[in-house]
Design a protein around this motif. Sequence first.
Motif, PDB file in Angstrom:
ATOM      1  N   ASN A 150       1.008  -1.237  -0.060  1.00  0.00           N
ATOM      2  CA  ASN A 150       0.096   0.070  -0.016  1.00  0.00           C
ATOM      3  C   ASN A 150       0.899   1.135  -0.216  1.00  0.00           C
ATOM      4  O   ASN A 150       0.535   2.058  -0.749  1.00  0.00           O
ATOM      5  CB  ASN A 150      -0.900   0.108   1.302  1.00  0.00           C
ATOM      6  CG  ASN A 150      -2.377  -0.300   0.841  1.00  0.00           C
ATOM      7  OD1 ASN A 150      -2.949   0.355   0.136  1.00  0.00           O
ATOM      8  ND2 ASN A 150      -2.828  -1.017   1.780  1.00  0.00           N
ATOM      9  N   ASP A 151       1.996   1.166   0.917  1.00  0.00           N
ATOM     10  CA  ASP A 151       2.836   2.410   1.043  1.00  0.00           C
ATOM     11  C   ASP A 151       3.454   2.510  -0.302  1.00  0.00           C
ATOM     12  O   ASP A 151       3.497   3.731  -0.664  1.00  0.00           O
ATOM     13  CB  ASP A 151       3.699   2.127   2.206  1.00  0.00           C
ATOM     14  CG  ASP A 151       3.043   2.200   3.468  1.00  0.00           C
ATOM     15  OD1 ASP A 151       1.664   2.737   3.395  1.00  0.00           O
ATOM     16  OD2 ASP A 151       3.530   1.720   4.524  1.00  0.00           O
ATOM     17  N   ASN A 152       3.880   1.588  -0.696  1.00  0.00           N
ATOM     18  CA  ASN A 152       4.737   1.731  -2.181  1.00  0.00           C
ATOM     19  C   ASN A 152       3.892   2.068  -3.551  1.00  0.00           C
ATOM     20  O   ASN A 152       4.507   2.792  -4.162  1.00  0.00           O
ATOM     21  CB  ASN A 152       5.649   0.499  -2.346  1.00  0.00           C
ATOM     22  CG  ASN A 152       6.576   0.216  -1.230  1.00  0.00           C
ATOM     23  OD1 ASN A 152       7.194   1.187  -0.436  1.00  0.00           O
ATOM     24  ND2 ASN A 152       7.043  -0.845  -1.129  1.00  0.00           N
ATOM     25  N   LEU A 153       2.824   1.220  -3.424  1.00  0.00           N
ATOM     26  CA  LEU A 153       2.075   1.443  -4.845  1.00  0.00           C
ATOM     27  C   LEU A 153       0.968   2.377  -4.683  1.00  0.00           C
ATOM     28  O   LEU A 153       0.346   2.513  -5.800  1.00  0.00           O
ATOM     29  CB  LEU A 153       1.829  -0.002  -5.284  1.00  0.00           C
ATOM     30  CG  LEU A 153       2.791  -1.074  -5.577  1.00  0.00           C
ATOM     31  CD1 LEU A 153       2.444  -2.472  -5.733  1.00  0.00           C
ATOM     32  CD2 LEU A 153       3.864  -0.239  -6.680  1.00  0.00           C
ATOM     33  N   GLY A 154       0.511   2.662  -3.355  1.00  0.00           N
ATOM     34  CA  GLY A 154      -0.813   3.603  -3.384  1.00  0.00           C
ATOM     35  C   GLY A 154      -1.945   2.656  -2.682  1.00  0.00           C
ATOM     36  O   GLY A 154      -1.982   1.384  -3.262  1.00  0.00           O
ATOM     37  N   HIS A 155      -2.936   3.586  -2.247  1.00  0.00           N
ATOM     38  CA  HIS A 155      -3.976   2.739  -1.827  1.00  0.00           C
ATOM     39  C   HIS A 155      -4.981   2.063  -2.995  1.00  0.00           C
ATOM     40  O   HIS A 155      -5.499   0.961  -2.742  1.00  0.00           O
ATOM     41  CB  HIS A 155      -4.698   4.070  -1.152  1.00  0.00           C
ATOM     42  CG  HIS A 155      -5.810   3.173   0.137  1.00  0.00           C
ATOM     43  ND1 HIS A 155      -7.121   3.293  -0.031  1.00  0.00           N
ATOM     44  CD2 HIS A 155      -5.417   2.842   1.386  1.00  0.00           C
ATOM     45  CE1 HIS A 155      -7.655   2.653   1.073  1.00  0.00           C
ATOM     46  NE2 HIS A 155      -6.659   2.402   1.730  1.00  0.00           N
ATOM     47  N   ASP A 156      -4.812   3.101  -4.160  1.00  0.00           N
ATOM     48  CA  ASP A 156      -5.665   2.557  -5.130  1.00  0.00           C
ATOM     49  C   ASP A 156      -5.710   1.059  -5.625  1.00  0.00           C
ATOM     50  O   ASP A 156      -6.288   0.258  -5.724  1.00  0.00           O
ATOM     51  CB  ASP A 156      -5.924   3.230  -6.206  1.00  0.00           C
ATOM     52  CG  ASP A 156      -6.735   4.619  -5.965  1.00  0.00           C
ATOM     53  OD1 ASP A 156      -7.248   4.574  -4.943  1.00  0.00           O
ATOM     54  OD2 ASP A 156      -6.667   5.505  -6.701  1.00  0.00           O
ATOM     55  N   ILE A 157      -3.939   1.151  -5.723  1.00  0.00           N
ATOM     56  CA  ILE A 157      -3.535  -0.417  -6.204  1.00  0.00           C
ATOM     57  C   ILE A 157      -3.918  -1.564  -5.219  1.00  0.00           C
ATOM     58  O   ILE A 157      -4.485  -2.668  -5.374  1.00  0.00           O
ATOM     59  CB  ILE A 157      -2.033  -0.374  -6.361  1.00  0.00           C
ATOM     60  CG1 ILE A 157      -1.670   0.685  -7.550  1.00  0.00           C
ATOM     61  CG2 ILE A 157      -1.351  -1.597  -6.770  1.00  0.00           C
ATOM     62  CD1 ILE A 157      -2.128   0.292  -9.020  1.00  0.00           C
ATOM     63  N   GLY A 158      -3.788  -0.879  -3.840  1.00  0.00           N
ATOM     64  CA  GLY A 158      -4.051  -1.850  -2.471  1.00  0.00           C
ATOM     65  C   GLY A 158      -5.534  -2.550  -2.709  1.00  0.00           C
ATOM     66  O   GLY A 158      -5.963  -3.495  -2.721  1.00  0.00           O
ATOM     67  N   ASP A 159      -6.513  -1.386  -3.121  1.00  0.00           N
ATOM     68  CA  ASP A 159      -7.961  -1.883  -3.288  1.00  0.00           C
ATOM     69  C   ASP A 159      -8.170  -2.631  -4.454  1.00  0.00           C
ATOM     70  O   ASP A 159      -8.998  -3.702  -4.227  1.00  0.00           O
ATOM     71  CB  ASP A 159      -8.840  -0.397  -3.559  1.00  0.00           C
ATOM     72  CG  ASP A 159      -9.027   0.420  -2.282  1.00  0.00           C
ATOM     73  OD1 ASP A 159      -8.645  -0.345  -1.244  1.00  0.00           O
ATOM     74  OD2 ASP A 159      -9.724   1.326  -2.299  1.00  0.00           O
ATOM     75  N   PHE A 160      -7.477  -2.542  -5.402  1.00  0.00           N
ATOM     76  CA  PHE A 160      -7.716  -3.376  -6.435  1.00  0.00           C
ATOM     77  C   PHE A 160      -6.904  -4.779  -6.217  1.00  0.00           C
ATOM     78  O   PHE A 160      -7.777  -5.722  -6.794  1.00  0.00           O
ATOM     79  CB  PHE A 160      -6.538  -2.763  -7.626  1.00  0.00           C
ATOM     80  CG  PHE A 160      -6.405  -4.000  -8.863  1.00  0.00           C
ATOM     81  CD1 PHE A 160      -7.403  -4.369  -9.662  1.00  0.00           C
ATOM     82  CD2 PHE A 160      -4.941  -4.691  -8.846  1.00  0.00           C
ATOM     83  CE1 PHE A 160      -7.013  -5.354 -10.545  1.00  0.00           C
ATOM     84  CE2 PHE A 160      -4.671  -5.385  -9.837  1.00  0.00           C
ATOM     85  CZ  PHE A 160      -5.740  -5.814 -10.742  1.00  0.00           C
TER      86      PHE A 160
END
Length: 423
Positions: free
Chosen positions: A311-321
């Motif tokens: 999440n920290d590296n790629l962003g929350h949106d990628i985390g959601d995906f």
Amino acid sequence: MDKCCNLLRDIDISTILNIFDNHVDPVVITDANIARGVKIIYVNNAFCRETGYKKDEVIGKSPKILQGEKSDRETLRRLKRNLKDGVNFVGQTTNYRKDGSEYIVQWSVAPLKDKKGTTVAFISLQKILTKLSTTKDEKLLLKAIIEHAPGMILVTDLEGIIIYANNSFIRNTGYSEEELIGNDSRLLQSGKQSNKFYEKMWEQLISTGRFEGLLINKKKDGTLFYDKKKITVIKDEKGNPRFYLAVSYDVTKEVENEKNLKKRVYTDALTGLYNREKYNIDIKRLMQDYREKSKPFSIILFDIDNFKSLNDNLGHDIGDFILQELAKLISQTIRSDDDLYRWGGEEFVLLVQKPLVIAVDIAKKLNKTIKNHNFNNINITASFGVAQITEDTDTDGLFKKADIALYQAKKSGRDKVVASELE
Ligand code: GH3
Ligand code: MG
Ligand code: MG
């Protein structure tokens, strides 16, 4: 006598009768021969219109010709007493028209006196009460009420053959009256409810004379609808069942709304999986089955590894995906009788109605599936804790066991399955 009455003293009675002739309500005048029984000496046009009698058919007759079975004896006795005493009378009772139909009349009867004060006649001003007073009116009104009632009304014979359907029923189902009458009411069945359901319905109807329930029925165009029905047996005077009367409402909208609401309450918004609320309900049911039928079940708890840094590296949106994609992937992998829940964050629960060994195999398969899946060029792993229900554990204890196993999987390097020991 006051001044006003002095003025009236010389009035010609025929002018008053002329007024009565055109009065909107019935007026009847009788002579005052109580001893012999009073006789009608005058009736106005409204009386003839209301009763169906012509003037010469009632003049010279006793007012008793208007009375009958339902005329209240006590009221008539009181009337007679008042007339004898020269006192005004107000009352109401049932009278009968020439054709025998009933009406309710309210009279105000007063003695008419000559200049010497002798009663020479009785004058009866009448009012027909606008109450259901005839069986003809009653039938007409009932028919209109049934035809225009907002609910659907269907009457069948004891075999279920339709003999009546009201407007609402016709409108809602799309069938014409001709298509319904004489047809079997089973033509509405959708096939979505088991034979057992209908058997039970008939059983209840026959044994108790009533049924209340939600049917899934089919319109002429094939659309299904939820039909909230109350069926009652209609019996004849001897108490023998003759018809079934079904009153129902199309509650499709309400049922769909409730379903959607339930879905929202029990679904996780991000992944579309069941949520913790649903888990709490389902685990209770599994627990009951286990206690009553000794059906074992296991819980597989899993958690994405190092998700925080992803999440920290790629962003929350990628985390959601990733969470959504993972939910899809696991849903496709598991069997339909196993249920998947998002426990919270990046933690998931799978309830399987299997003993531990099989649950461990399932967890291992999922572990591999996740590791091998390409999440848009991102690779992830997850750790698994598995536990089976045992005699001495409750639902909380079971979850705790799986959680401890998961913790051990994390502690011993992640990306693995750890089973809680069976004691
Ligand atoms: P571990 O391997 O020990 O499980 O480490 P972890 O980083 O996965 O676990 P940790 O509990 O430290 O962090 C979980 C992270 O999950 C924290 C939060 O950023 C992320 N997370 C939780 N819910 C959501 C969500 O709905 N969307 C996204 N994008 N991230 C979420
Ligand atoms: Mg994690
Ligand atoms: Mg976690």
